[in-house]
Scaffold this active site. Structure first.
Site, short mmCIF file in Angstrom:
data_model
loop_
_atom_site.label_atom_id
_atom_site.label_comp_id
_atom_site.label_asym_id
_atom_site.label_seq_id
_atom_site.Cartn_x
_atom_site.Cartn_y
_atom_site.Cartn_z
N ASP A 129 -11.19 -36.82 -70.21
CA ASP A 129 -11.05 -36.07 -71.46
C ASP A 129 -10.65 -34.61 -71.23
O ASP A 129 -10.49 -33.84 -72.18
CB ASP A 129 -12.35 -36.13 -72.28
CG ASP A 129 -13.55 -35.58 -71.51
OD1 ASP A 129 -13.36 -35.07 -70.38
OD2 ASP A 129 -14.67 -35.65 -72.04
N GLY A 130 -10.51 -34.22 -69.96
CA GLY A 130 -10.10 -32.84 -69.67
C GLY A 130 -11.20 -31.83 -69.90
O GLY A 130 -10.96 -30.63 -69.87
N ARG A 180 -12.41 -19.80 -63.42
CA ARG A 180 -12.49 -19.74 -61.95
C ARG A 180 -11.43 -18.81 -61.40
O ARG A 180 -10.32 -18.71 -61.95
CB ARG A 180 -12.23 -21.13 -61.34
CG ARG A 180 -13.18 -22.19 -61.74
CD ARG A 180 -13.18 -23.31 -60.73
NE ARG A 180 -11.94 -24.11 -60.71
CZ ARG A 180 -11.83 -25.27 -60.08
NH1 ARG A 180 -12.87 -25.76 -59.41
NH2 ARG A 180 -10.71 -25.96 -60.10
N ASP A 260 -8.76 -33.83 -51.83
CA ASP A 260 -8.31 -33.01 -52.96
C ASP A 260 -9.33 -31.92 -53.29
O ASP A 260 -9.06 -31.07 -54.13
CB ASP A 260 -8.05 -33.88 -54.19
CG ASP A 260 -9.24 -34.75 -54.57
OD1 ASP A 260 -9.66 -35.56 -53.72
OD2 ASP A 260 -9.76 -34.60 -55.68
N ASN A 261 -10.48 -31.96 -52.61
CA ASN A 261 -11.47 -30.90 -52.82
C ASN A 261 -11.59 -30.00 -51.60
O ASN A 261 -12.60 -29.35 -51.39
CB ASN A 261 -12.84 -31.52 -53.13
CG ASN A 261 -12.88 -32.17 -54.50
OD1 ASN A 261 -12.05 -31.87 -55.36
ND2 ASN A 261 -13.82 -33.07 -54.71
P1 AMP Z 1 -13.47 -34.10 -58.75
O1 AMP Z 1 -14.03 -35.18 -57.89
O2 AMP Z 1 -14.40 -33.57 -59.79
O3 AMP Z 1 -12.90 -33.00 -57.94
O4 AMP Z 1 -12.28 -34.75 -59.63
C1 AMP Z 1 -11.32 -35.65 -59.11
C2 AMP Z 1 -10.12 -35.72 -60.01
O5 AMP Z 1 -10.50 -36.16 -61.30
C3 AMP Z 1 -9.40 -34.41 -60.21
O6 AMP Z 1 -8.03 -34.68 -60.26
C4 AMP Z 1 -9.92 -33.92 -61.53
O7 AMP Z 1 -9.02 -33.07 -62.17
C5 AMP Z 1 -10.10 -35.22 -62.29
N1 AMP Z 1 -11.14 -35.14 -63.32
C6 AMP Z 1 -12.48 -35.07 -63.14
N2 AMP Z 1 -13.11 -35.03 -64.33
C7 AMP Z 1 -12.17 -35.07 -65.29
C8 AMP Z 1 -12.17 -35.08 -66.72
N3 AMP Z 1 -13.31 -35.01 -67.41
N4 AMP Z 1 -10.98 -35.14 -67.36
C9 AMP Z 1 -9.84 -35.20 -66.69
N5 AMP Z 1 -9.74 -35.21 -65.34
C10 AMP Z 1 -10.89 -35.15 -64.64
MG MG Z 2 -11.66 -31.90 -57.47
#
Ligand code: AMP
Ligand code: MG
Length: 493
Positions: A129-130, A180, A260-261
């Protein structure tokens, strides 16, 4: 300075912006606008970051700024965008990811990129949901500033703003946006993306951009026969090794070390299910979704190396020689242990290296693990012992008194000719009194959810200078309550 020009509907933060990453062009990003959230309110602010950005002292006084940093009003001079990246998640190639909820406002003239995390959907949101929930946004905000206070490289956070818009996770929660800040948000995954898609021109453009901006010495290197990309990989490996040494020394568990982190600048990035250890358990898994313990505390240094290997793989078309790429990674294996030993030596109050330091370090870690002794409290009490000579508060932490006494004997012998006041000083600026324990964050979050944001501000003040005594704040430096171990933090945020 924060003005809303009524006729334009644009907020002016009083900052100057430059093209930065956006200049790389459309293959790397998508232009878009944040999606507004209704009735925003302030949850937390870091004046230290505001100063770094060059914001005026009254930066937070206007409603326009509040709305703009919640994504509800455009900011003068910015053209927001989201970037594309890919990555390995939990050891498996995940394909295209990208900024799914972080929207880049741009780069300030002072060289800081500013992102709104949780500001709405992007072409990279996949099913998401972004949005970001208040709970995890407060955690990211506090931890970014806490890490900086500890002297650990990290992305920063200017503020958290909230909105009562409903967000659906396991339960209904409220929304928030974290502003951020970092010199660059480029991740290993950005390189993996273009390598996996065999887009060598873009891969090179990205590498050249990052080297020009952040690793200029690689252009004139003599290492690897003047191979700038190999030198770049080596430099990233070294920064990552140094970062991991700091995480391990302070007892920080990241929780989701996907490629990616991983920051190309060696910053701590993407605060999700992270945790500072309470009792010392090397095998601790802080991410409730990490059932196999891939990202357990003691796995982190190896995982970082694995991630660097993925980066090396991605850079291979530019480096041009597999052996050179492998050689560029090699430094990790010496930098990490050296840095780690150096950090641990400082925790022990030892300014100089000596033979026998390694068993001393390993010995204490073994004892701490055997008794699951509180990691932060142990080191702070040991610093107190160095100052006043009273061993009892340290000894009280151990059930295995015999084991402790034996270790203490070798510790005291090692310090036989030490200037104890000097050593105590070193220890007190190395061993923090305050870390962002899960339960402290949780208390601040629960109050915030009831619209009392004062806990966030109080905790922030302590965490920004965690080596100081902060009389009156001892409640933040104590043992975790029993319920702390029942807090479950997962990737869902
Ligand atoms: P993360 O593990 O939190 O770093 O997220 C992994 C991927 O999922 C990244 O590409 C984030 O942008 C995407 N992501 C995580 N949560 C959401 C969300 N609520 N809506 C859209 N993209 C998300
Ligand atoms: Mg991430």
């Amino acid at each position: 300075m924060s003005l809303l020009a009524e006729d334009t509907g644009v907020a002016d933060l009083g900052l100057r912006w430059k093209p930065g990453f956006h200049a790389l062009g459309p293959a790397f990003l998508t232009d878009l606008r944040p999606t507004p959230l209704p009735d925003p309110y302030w949850v937390g602010r870091s004046e230290a970051v505001a100063r770094d950005l060059g914001l005026p002292p009254d930066w937070h006084s206007s409603h326009a700024t509040l709305a703009a940093l919640t994504g509800s009003l455009p900011i003068a001079g910015t053209s927001p965008f989201a970037t594309v990246y890919s990555g390995h998640q939990f050891g498996v190639w995940a394909g295209q990811l990208g900024d799914g909820r972080a929207i880049m406002l741009g780069e300030t003239e002072g060289g800081l990129e500013v992102q709104l995390k949780g500001a709405g959907r992007t072409p990279y949101s996949r099913g998401g949901d972004g949005r970001a929930v208040l709970r995890s946004s407060i955690r990211e905000f506090l931890c970014s500033e806490a890490m900086h206070g500890l002297g650990i490289p990290t992305t920063r956070a200017l503020c958290v703003t909230g909105s009562d818009a409903r967000i659906y996770r396991e339960e209904v929660e409220s929304a928030a946006v974290v502003t951020r800040v970092a010199p660059s948000f480029v991740r290993f995954g950005h390189f993996e993306h273009f390598a996996a898609n065999q887009r060598e021109d873009e891969l090179r453009a990205l590498a050249d951009y990052v080297i020009d901006r952040y690793y200029p010495a690689c252009h004139t290197t003599e290492r690897f026969g003047g191979n700038a990309y190999a030198a770049f990989l080596e430099a990233v490996s070294e920064r990552t090794a140094a970062l991991l040494a700091q995480w391990q020394a302070v007892g920080f568990c990241h929780g989701v070390m996907n490629t990616d982190n991983m920051s190309i600048l060696g910053l701590t990035i993407d605060y999700g299910p992270f945790q500072f250890l309470d009792g010392f358990d090397p095998r601790h898994i802080c991410n409730h979704s990490d059932t196999n313990g891939r990202y357990a505390f003691n796995q982190q240094p190896n995982v970082a190396y694995w991630n660097l290997f993925c980066l090396a793989q991605a850079l291979l078309p530019l480096i041009g020689d597999q052996e050179v790429a492998v050689a560029a990674l090699e430094s990790y294996k010496t930098v990490f242990p050296n840095e780690f030993e150096g950090r641990m030596r400082a925790k022990l109050g030892l300014a100089e290296a000596a033979e026998g330091d390694r068993p001393l370090i390993e010995g204490v870690l073994k004892l701490l693990a055997a008794g699951k002794v509180d990691y932060t409290i142990f080191w702070r009490r040991l610093s107190g012992f160095m100052a006043d000579g009273n061993v009892e508060p340290v000894r009280d932490l151990f059930l295995d008194r015999e084991g402790f006494d034996a270790w203490m004997l070798s510790f005291s012998e090692r310090h036989a000719s030490t200037d104890r006041a000097l050593a105590a000083k070193l220890m007190r600026r190395t061993n923090p009194k305050f870390v962002l324990r899960n339960h402290l964050g949780q208390q601040a979050i629960e109050a915030s959810q009831q619209k009392d944001h004062s806990g966030v501000a109080t905790l922030l003040a302590v965490l920004q200078t965690p080596f100081e005594e902060h009389p009156g704040a001892d409640a933040y430096a104590g043992f975790p309550p029993d319920w702390a171990s029942t807090i479950e933090i997962s990737c869902s945020s």
